[in-house]
Design a protein around this motif. Structure first.
Motif, PDB file in Angstrom:
ATOM      1  N   PRO A  44      11.859  -4.390   9.173  1.00 27.84           N
ATOM      2  CA  PRO A  44      12.615  -5.306  10.711  1.00 27.84           C
ATOM      3  C   PRO A  44      13.640  -5.160  11.128  1.00 27.84           C
ATOM      4  O   PRO A  44      14.577  -4.474  10.239  1.00 27.84           O
ATOM      5  CB  PRO A  44      12.536  -7.323  10.265  1.00 27.84           C
ATOM      6  N   ASP A  48      15.929  -8.764  15.059  1.00 31.14           N
ATOM      7  CA  ASP A  48      14.118  -9.052  14.569  1.00 31.14           C
ATOM      8  C   ASP A  48      14.300 -10.631  13.693  1.00 31.14           C
ATOM      9  O   ASP A  48      14.047 -11.579  13.907  1.00 31.14           O
ATOM     10  CB  ASP A  48      13.956  -9.100  14.402  1.00 31.14           C
ATOM     11  N   LEU A  49      15.712 -10.829  12.864  1.00 33.14           N
ATOM     12  CA  LEU A  49      15.890 -11.055  11.597  1.00 33.14           C
ATOM     13  C   LEU A  49      17.290 -12.364  12.249  1.00 33.14           C
ATOM     14  O   LEU A  49      16.902 -13.405  11.947  1.00 33.14           O
ATOM     15  CB  LEU A  49      16.608 -10.325  10.585  1.00 33.14           C
ATOM     16  N   LEU A  52      14.707 -14.951  13.982  1.00 32.90           N
ATOM     17  CA  LEU A  52      13.740 -15.782  13.465  1.00 32.90           C
ATOM     18  C   LEU A  52      15.010 -16.335  11.960  1.00 32.90           C
ATOM     19  O   LEU A  52      14.574 -17.699  12.106  1.00 32.90           O
ATOM     20  CB  LEU A  52      12.878 -14.569  12.241  1.00 32.90           C
ATOM     21  N   ILE A  81      11.756 -16.787   5.006  1.00 30.85           N
ATOM     22  CA  ILE A  81      11.550 -17.142   6.249  1.00 30.85           C
ATOM     23  C   ILE A  81      10.114 -16.652   6.398  1.00 30.85           C
ATOM     24  O   ILE A  81       9.764 -15.143   5.737  1.00 30.85           O
ATOM     25  CB  ILE A  81      13.056 -16.026   6.383  1.00 30.85           C
ATOM     26  N   ASP A  82       9.399 -16.074   7.541  1.00 32.03           N
ATOM     27  CA  ASP A  82       8.277 -16.213   7.577  1.00 32.03           C
ATOM     28  C   ASP A  82       8.544 -15.470   8.549  1.00 32.03           C
ATOM     29  O   ASP A  82       8.322 -15.243   9.899  1.00 32.03           O
ATOM     30  CB  ASP A  82       7.239 -17.424   9.148  1.00 32.03           C
ATOM     31  N   LEU A  83       8.684 -14.431   8.066  1.00 28.63           N
ATOM     32  CA  LEU A  83       8.607 -12.340   8.343  1.00 28.63           C
ATOM     33  C   LEU A  83       7.635 -11.847   7.994  1.00 28.63           C
ATOM     34  O   LEU A  83       6.741 -12.068   7.002  1.00 28.63           O
ATOM     35  CB  LEU A  83       9.645 -12.098   8.099  1.00 28.63           C
ATOM     36  N   HIS A  84       7.247 -10.967   9.223  1.00 31.69           N
ATOM     37  CA  HIS A  84       5.328 -10.316   8.477  1.00 31.69           C
ATOM     38  C   HIS A  84       5.869  -8.890   9.226  1.00 31.69           C
ATOM     39  O   HIS A  84       6.495  -8.745  10.584  1.00 31.69           O
ATOM     40  CB  HIS A  84       4.557 -10.923   9.511  1.00 31.69           C
ATOM     41  N   LEU A  85       5.444  -7.953   8.335  1.00 32.27           N
ATOM     42  CA  LEU A  85       6.019  -6.518   8.665  1.00 32.27           C
ATOM     43  C   LEU A  85       4.963  -6.076   9.364  1.00 32.27           C
ATOM     44  O   LEU A  85       4.032  -6.317   9.603  1.00 32.27           O
ATOM     45  CB  LEU A  85       6.475  -5.956   7.493  1.00 32.27           C
ATOM     46  N   LYS A 349       9.309 -14.197  -1.221  1.00 33.05           N
ATOM     47  CA  LYS A 349       8.934 -15.807  -0.058  1.00 33.05           C
ATOM     48  C   LYS A 349       9.413 -16.698  -1.483  1.00 33.05           C
ATOM     49  O   LYS A 349       9.397 -17.868  -0.740  1.00 33.05           O
ATOM     50  CB  LYS A 349       8.175 -15.327   0.814  1.00 33.05           C
ATOM     51  N   THR A 357      20.502  -8.968   5.424  1.00 31.96           N
ATOM     52  CA  THR A 357      19.378  -8.740   6.231  1.00 31.96           C
ATOM     53  C   THR A 357      19.896  -7.049   6.055  1.00 31.96           C
ATOM     54  O   THR A 357      18.684  -5.520   5.883  1.00 31.96           O
ATOM     55  CB  THR A 357      20.414  -8.518   7.890  1.00 31.96           C
ATOM     56  N   GLN A 361      16.168  -4.665   4.462  1.00 38.11           N
ATOM     57  CA  GLN A 361      16.025  -3.389   4.968  1.00 38.11           C
ATOM     58  C   GLN A 361      16.003  -2.553   3.818  1.00 38.11           C
ATOM     59  O   GLN A 361      14.853  -1.814   4.427  1.00 38.11           O
ATOM     60  CB  GLN A 361      16.929  -3.347   6.365  1.00 38.11           C
TER      61      GLN A 361
END
Length: 487
Positions: A44, A48-49, A52, A81-85, A349, A357, A361
């Motif tokens: 991301p 984007d981070l 979020l 964090i609710d992160l979807h790749l 998670k 960040t 990454q």
């Protein structure tokens, strides 16, 4: 000289042109990665981070001003964090930035070219049956092995460069382990492991002594058995050290690929692929395979299921089929490796705290960046086993036929120079004929020393050893990833 400048040289020149002109545009190595079946996870962006995490770009209380410039601390986000790749198919443009991509492409494409040359040369030799020509495919196979060992050596040196990692200790430990293992294997009698090293070395020593006696030199042989086995043990320890991390990585990819596979047939093929080195090892264990086939316990009468030559041919075909299976399962393993990015995210998670960040990454991008390193660790042992087997067939004077004809003795007679050569005047043509005959006699003498019996022993042992090292390291890796990492 007609035997040298002939069909084999033409095939070599054509394949060299193909490597230079065609393969850069139609690369099999690039097709394996970029056919659209492999999906990699994109890291991301910082923006984007920020969205979020609910943070806006700009000055904050954490920004500090020193000597007129602003020092920004790295942005941190919660680990849960609710992160979807997002996923993307691997394209040719993506491969440009991959580490070791040129080495991967060269090894795979050159191996394909060498294999084609070998097939064409074998077809030519089986049809025309030339007696005075050198099989030039041997040179191609040796070059493939040299490139594979060079790449594995280059990958292994990186583990020694890292100061704070434990990879260096792992390589040294496994190298010492394989040295001891090789010394133990070399003292096992041929009634258990039928490499033919003892008979091959004895034949080599006798032939060398006869050659030296013809030259008027007295010798007990070129080398004694102890230094010969010590040299083999050192070579085996190096091969084992080079194959340590490929085996450990294969075990992790095997477990991940099994979790990824949904069809029973795919899972079965994955299990066979993992056990392929063990099957290769068992092919040379005489009490388990050859004794049961040559003397099956079917009653009072013992009727062999096949001849010894047929068994040797079947062994070659089984190894080649297992190599083909490993190549076919390559994408499943590489996709399992690429899924490590999502796996690392899921593991992160579950943890508490925050992560910068930049670190997040790097964690995601690192997986795709080292894709070709993993591909080389998967392909290089496969290439070594395949072309060692091809050398075993050619130099060991085996046959590809299931019911091969009895191999005749390949010793070249030392015929004297034709009288017509001496009777001619010392013209240019006469001198050339004398030179050609002398070269032919010298090559014949070398064939008498380095006999197929010697090559059968050496190459059978090396093929068996590569498979044994790969299975040993992958089995340890399976135990480590299955049990120790969970603990």
């Amino acid at each position: 000289m007609k035997g040298v400048i002939g069909v084999q040289l033409v095939v070599t020149m054509v394949m060299a042109s193909v490597i230079q002109k065609i393969i850069p545009h139609y690369s099999f190595a690039r097709w394996l990665l970029c056919s659209g079946s492999l999906q990699w996870y994109q890291h991301p962006t910082e923006e984007d981070l920020r969205l979020l995490a609910g943070k806006q770009r700009g000055k904050s209380k954490k920004d500090r001003k020193y000597n007129g410039h602003v020092e920004n601390k790295p942005l941190t986000i919660p680990k849960d964090i609710d992160l979807h790749l997002e996923t993307k198919s691997v394209t040719e443009r993506d491969t440009i930035a991959l580490h070791y991509f040129p080495e991967y492409q060269w090894l795979v494409d050159f191996t394909v070219a060498a294999t084609v040359v070998y097939v064409v040369t074998e077809a030519y030799c089986s049809i025309m049956k030339p007696s005075q020509e050198m099989n030039i495919s041997v040179v191609w196979c040796l070059l493939v092995l040299a490139f594979a060992v060079k790449i594995l050596f280059s990958l292994t040196t990186h583990y020694f460069i890292v100061e704070d990692g434990g990879e260096r200790s792992v390589c040294v430990t496994f190298g010492c382990f394989f040295f001891v293992k090789a010394m133990a294997i070399l003292i096992v009698t041929e009634s258990y492991l039928e490499f033919g090293l003892e008979s091959g070395f004895s034949n080599f020593s006798e032939s060398a002594m006869q050659f030296l006696e013809k030259q008027g030199l007295e010798s007990q042989g070129p080398v004694s058995k102890l230094p010969f086995k010590l040299f083999l043990a050192v070579l085996c320890s190096l091969i084992g050290a080079f194959l340590t991390f490929p085996g450990l990585r294969l075990a992790q990819m095997h477990l991940d690929a099994l979790n990824l596979a949904t069809e029973k047939i795919t899972q079965t093929l994955l299990h066979i692929n993992f056990l392929a080195p063990l099957l290769m090892v068992l092919l040379w264990v005489k009490p388990i395979t050859k004794d049961y086939i040559m003397n099956p316990p079917l009653g009072k009468e013992s009727v062999p299921l096949m001849s010894e030559d047929t068994f040797d041919t079947m062994r070659l075909w089984i190894i080649i089929l297992l190599c083909a299976l490993r190549l076919a399962m390559m994408r499943s393993h590489l996709q399992a490796y690429l899924n490590l990015a999502q796996k690392c995210m899921d593991q992160m998670k579950k943890e508490a705290g925050r992560i910068s960040t930049i670190d997040l990454q790097k964690m995601v991008a690192r997986v795709f960046y080292y894709l070709c390193v993993i591909a080389l660790q998967y392909v290089a042992p496969l290439v070594m086993v395949l072309h060692t087997t091809l050398l075993l067939k050619t130099l060991g004077n085996y046959s590809w036929g299931i019911y091969p004809e009895s191999n005749s003795d390949t010793a070249v007679e030392n015929n004297p120079l034709p009288s017509s050569v001496y009777s001619e005047s010392p013209s240019v043509d006469g001198k050339m004929k004398v030179t050609v005959v002398q070269i032919t006699m010298a090559l014949g003498s070398l064939k008498n020393i380095f006999t197929p019996l010697l090559f059968r022993g050496l190459l059978s042992f090396l093929t068996w050893w590569i498979a044994a090292c790969l299975f040993s390291t992958s089995l340890f890796g399976l135990f480590y990833h299955q049990y120790l990492t969970v603990a």
